[in-house]
Design a protein around this motif. Sequence first.
Motif, short mmCIF file in Angstrom:
data_model
loop_
_atom_site.label_atom_id
_atom_site.label_comp_id
_atom_site.label_asym_id
_atom_site.label_seq_id
_atom_site.Cartn_x
_atom_site.Cartn_y
_atom_site.Cartn_z
N GLU A 49 0.37 -1.36 -0.08
CA GLU A 49 -0.17 -0.02 -0.29
C GLU A 49 0.83 1.57 0.21
OE1 GLU A 49 -3.81 -0.30 0.21
OE2 GLU A 49 -3.40 -2.31 0.51
N SER A 50 0.24 2.20 -0.50
CA SER A 50 0.52 3.61 -0.71
C SER A 50 -0.36 4.79 -0.03
CB SER A 50 1.52 3.79 -1.91
OG SER A 50 2.05 4.88 -1.23
N GLY A 51 0.48 5.66 0.90
CA GLY A 51 -0.39 7.01 1.22
C GLY A 51 0.39 8.37 1.80
N SER A 52 -0.45 8.89 1.85
CA SER A 52 -0.10 9.89 2.52
C SER A 52 -0.24 9.51 4.26
CB SER A 52 -0.45 10.93 2.45
OG SER A 52 0.09 12.20 2.53
N GLU A 53 0.76 10.29 4.95
CA GLU A 53 0.54 10.48 6.80
C GLU A 53 1.12 11.27 7.38
OE1 GLU A 53 0.08 5.61 7.36
OE2 GLU A 53 1.71 6.26 6.89
N VAL A 54 0.89 11.64 7.98
CA VAL A 54 1.26 12.51 9.68
C VAL A 54 1.82 12.02 10.22
CG1 VAL A 54 0.63 15.03 10.57
CG2 VAL A 54 -0.46 14.44 8.15
N PRO A 55 3.04 12.11 10.13
CA PRO A 55 4.33 11.51 11.93
C PRO A 55 3.80 13.13 13.18
CG PRO A 55 5.47 12.39 9.96
CD PRO A 55 4.21 12.79 9.37
N MET A 56 4.74 12.62 14.01
CA MET A 56 4.45 13.25 15.37
C MET A 56 5.13 12.86 15.84
SD MET A 56 0.54 13.71 16.45
CE MET A 56 0.15 12.02 17.21
N LEU A 57 6.55 13.75 16.68
CA LEU A 57 6.83 13.64 17.93
C LEU A 57 6.13 13.73 18.92
CD1 LEU A 57 10.37 14.75 15.59
CD2 LEU A 57 9.23 12.15 16.17
N ALA A 58 6.42 12.89 20.26
CA ALA A 58 5.78 13.70 21.25
C ALA A 58 6.51 13.33 22.45
CB ALA A 58 3.77 12.59 21.31
N LYS A 59 6.93 14.52 22.90
CA LYS A 59 7.96 14.29 24.73
C LYS A 59 7.37 13.45 25.89
CE LYS A 59 8.98 17.22 21.94
NZ LYS A 59 8.98 17.30 20.37
N THR A 60 7.88 12.77 26.44
CA THR A 60 6.63 12.32 27.79
C THR A 60 7.90 11.11 28.27
OG1 THR A 60 5.26 10.95 28.51
CG2 THR A 60 6.32 10.36 26.14
N THR A 61 7.44 10.44 29.62
CA THR A 61 8.23 10.05 30.22
C THR A 61 7.86 8.32 30.28
OG1 THR A 61 6.83 10.31 31.94
CG2 THR A 61 9.05 12.20 32.31
N GLN A 62 8.99 7.85 30.90
CA GLN A 62 8.74 6.07 31.26
C GLN A 62 7.43 6.03 31.85
OE1 GLN A 62 11.19 3.93 29.49
NE2 GLN A 62 9.63 2.30 30.19
N ALA A 63 7.27 7.01 32.79
CA ALA A 63 6.14 6.87 33.76
C ALA A 63 4.96 7.09 32.96
CB ALA A 63 6.49 7.77 34.77
N LYS A 64 4.65 7.73 31.77
CA LYS A 64 3.35 7.83 30.93
C LYS A 64 3.56 7.21 29.52
CE LYS A 64 2.26 11.16 33.48
NZ LYS A 64 0.64 11.85 33.65
N ALA A 65 4.41 6.02 28.90
CA ALA A 65 4.84 5.95 27.78
C ALA A 65 3.39 4.04 27.75
CB ALA A 65 5.88 4.91 28.07
N ASP A 66 3.11 3.63 28.60
CA ASP A 66 1.67 2.52 28.89
C ASP A 66 0.88 4.12 28.09
OD1 ASP A 66 3.39 0.42 28.20
OD2 ASP A 66 3.49 0.27 30.42
N ALA A 67 0.53 5.14 28.79
CA ALA A 67 -1.11 5.51 29.77
C ALA A 67 -0.96 5.70 28.31
CB ALA A 67 -0.77 6.54 30.08
N LEU A 68 0.12 6.73 27.09
CA LEU A 68 0.17 7.53 25.96
C LEU A 68 -0.17 6.48 25.04
CD1 LEU A 68 2.63 9.43 24.74
CD2 LEU A 68 2.26 7.37 23.48
N ILE A 69 0.77 4.96 25.28
CA ILE A 69 0.32 4.33 24.05
C ILE A 69 -0.83 3.89 24.18
CG2 ILE A 69 0.67 1.81 23.38
CD1 ILE A 69 3.31 2.08 23.93
#
Length: 106
Positions: A49-69
């Motif tokens: 497949e091929s398509g246009s997508e929009v990447p993001m970079l979020a700054k967080t902490t290890q403690a918040k990683a699972d909740a962010l996901i």
Amino acid sequence: MTALTAYIVCGSQSEAESIAAALVEERLAACVNILAPCQSIYRWEGKIESGSEVPMLAKTTQAKADALIMHVTELHSYDNPAITLWPIERLPAAYGDWIEAETGRK
């Protein structure tokens, strides 16, 4: 404190903006950078497949990683969203303190 960068790919600019705002509002990320659209080529359900997508970079902490996901997965339009987290090995102490402060209270 372990600072992380979350790389998240969205299907549109509006989806990226909505998810970014939710992550900052919920203190799951201190900051989210929405990047320019990119062209992605990938295999999905046996087809190239091929398509246009929009990447993001979020700054967080290890403690918040699972909740962010979990939160991104709930909000995302994709069945299997691309969410990867990378450790930030070096950063100014004040910036690390800011990430921790902005993700630490709720």
